[in-house]
Scaffold this motif. Sequence first.
Motif, PDB file in Angstrom:
ATOM      1  N   GLU A 162       0.823  -1.202   0.000  1.00 60.02           N
ATOM      2  CA  GLU A 162       0.000   0.000   0.000  1.00 60.02           C
ATOM      3  C   GLU A 162       0.865   1.263   0.000  1.00 60.02           C
ATOM      4  O   GLU A 162       0.612   2.210  -0.748  1.00 60.02           O
ATOM      5  N   LYS A 164      -5.483   1.438  -1.533  1.00 59.19           N
ATOM      6  CA  LYS A 164      -6.273   0.339  -0.954  1.00 59.19           C
ATOM      7  C   LYS A 164      -7.174  -0.276  -2.013  1.00 59.19           C
ATOM      8  O   LYS A 164      -7.266  -1.514  -2.134  1.00 59.19           O
ATOM      9  N   GLU A 189      -3.338  -7.600   3.372  1.00 63.22           N
ATOM     10  CA  GLU A 189      -3.452  -6.129   3.318  1.00 63.22           C
ATOM     11  C   GLU A 189      -4.804  -5.737   2.733  1.00 63.22           C
ATOM     12  O   GLU A 189      -5.279  -6.327   1.815  1.00 63.22           O
TER      13      GLU A 189
END
Length: 421
Positions: free
Chosen positions: A387, A400, A421
């Motif tokens: 990210e 994201k 993530e």
Amino acid sequence: MTKIIDIDLLKKAYEEYTNNKATYGKMYNYYKGNTDAMANYKMVTERSNNKTNTNFIKKFIKEEVSYSVGNDVTYISKSGNKNILNNIDYYLDHWSEGHDSNLAKNMLIYSLAYELYYVDKEGQFSSKIISPREGYAAIDDFSNISFFMHSYKLRFDDTIYIDVYTDKQILHFNDKFEEVKAATKHIFGTVPVGVAKLSEEGKDDTLYKDIKGLQDAYETNLSDISNEISDFRNAYMVLTGVAIDEKDIPKMKKLGVMQIKDKNGSAAWLIKNINDSFIQNTLNTLEDKMYQLSSHINNNEKMQSNTSSLALRSRLISLEEKCKLNQKSIADCIKTRLKFLFIYLQAIKNIKYDFRDIKLKFTPNIPQDDLMISQIIAQLGDKLSTETGLSLLSFIENPKNEIEKLKKENPMSLDDVIGDE
């Protein structure tokens, strides 16, 4: 009317607002190109009186707006909350695409701009940008807004109306502070206004303050030399030792021929001996000083053969540093915006978020060497989160969401890299 605020205090605040309004109006006039040089330019009877407007202030402000917020602001959740980012995107999606640009423009013109938050007729969280020509915030010693005044006129109505925003309601007055309608409540629990303030110096820290004199001098001198050139078309003919009948002058002017029979006679144009180098040097000096004081660069100057992104960035160092300060001021206002958005979500949608969970990332709208950045990301490997790595690339708006798209497109090859993530 529920008296929750001292009317005398409002009158004093309004007096201060009106005292400053003339200066802010002058700043706006210069942004539009309505300068003192053009308004007060001395006309010469029967000679050329062209006025040459060159609006450097608008040019510089538009450049700084483009560099500072030309790319969308990226929101990053410190806790990794995906929903908070999606809701920010969703509930602000109806706002104008140029909202942040308009906020930055007003801040750079006046060194101050306000963002007023409200719930519109459709129940959406909305905002209106208000300049210091239209609004005034009473701020205490702890940087808290005690109340906010919005002054405006309605179409086809010369009455000046003043809305006063407090922590609980909106009071409606005319410019004599007579109540014109009953107070209305709002949902925010505090004065619903954000402030974008460039610096503590306020009006003294603006392009208007820095280069107004240079702008006026440049326009005056450029207009003068333009008119001098135009006046060559109306130059005077000097005849020595000869007399010409007035009736013959139009014929000679048409044919371009003149006969002087007297051997002692002569004819010549009466012209000024203008030192063009001196004039050009003066204009170049004025222009150069404006670029220096504003920290901008003249993109019309001839560049060296090296036009790589790194070479371009090196020329923009001063401007980039200045735009970083602009971004910090805008970021302060955006944090306040998120605070009120989350108050709205909790009150209307029963969704609770903390604005302190959001980190703002600005990507300057200047040449970015994404190839070099991608090579650095690859070399860092697992020492850098996916990210964070994606957020460094200029063409990625929402890291994201980009990760989610990658997972859906190729989950097998990405699971080992980005995990959960």
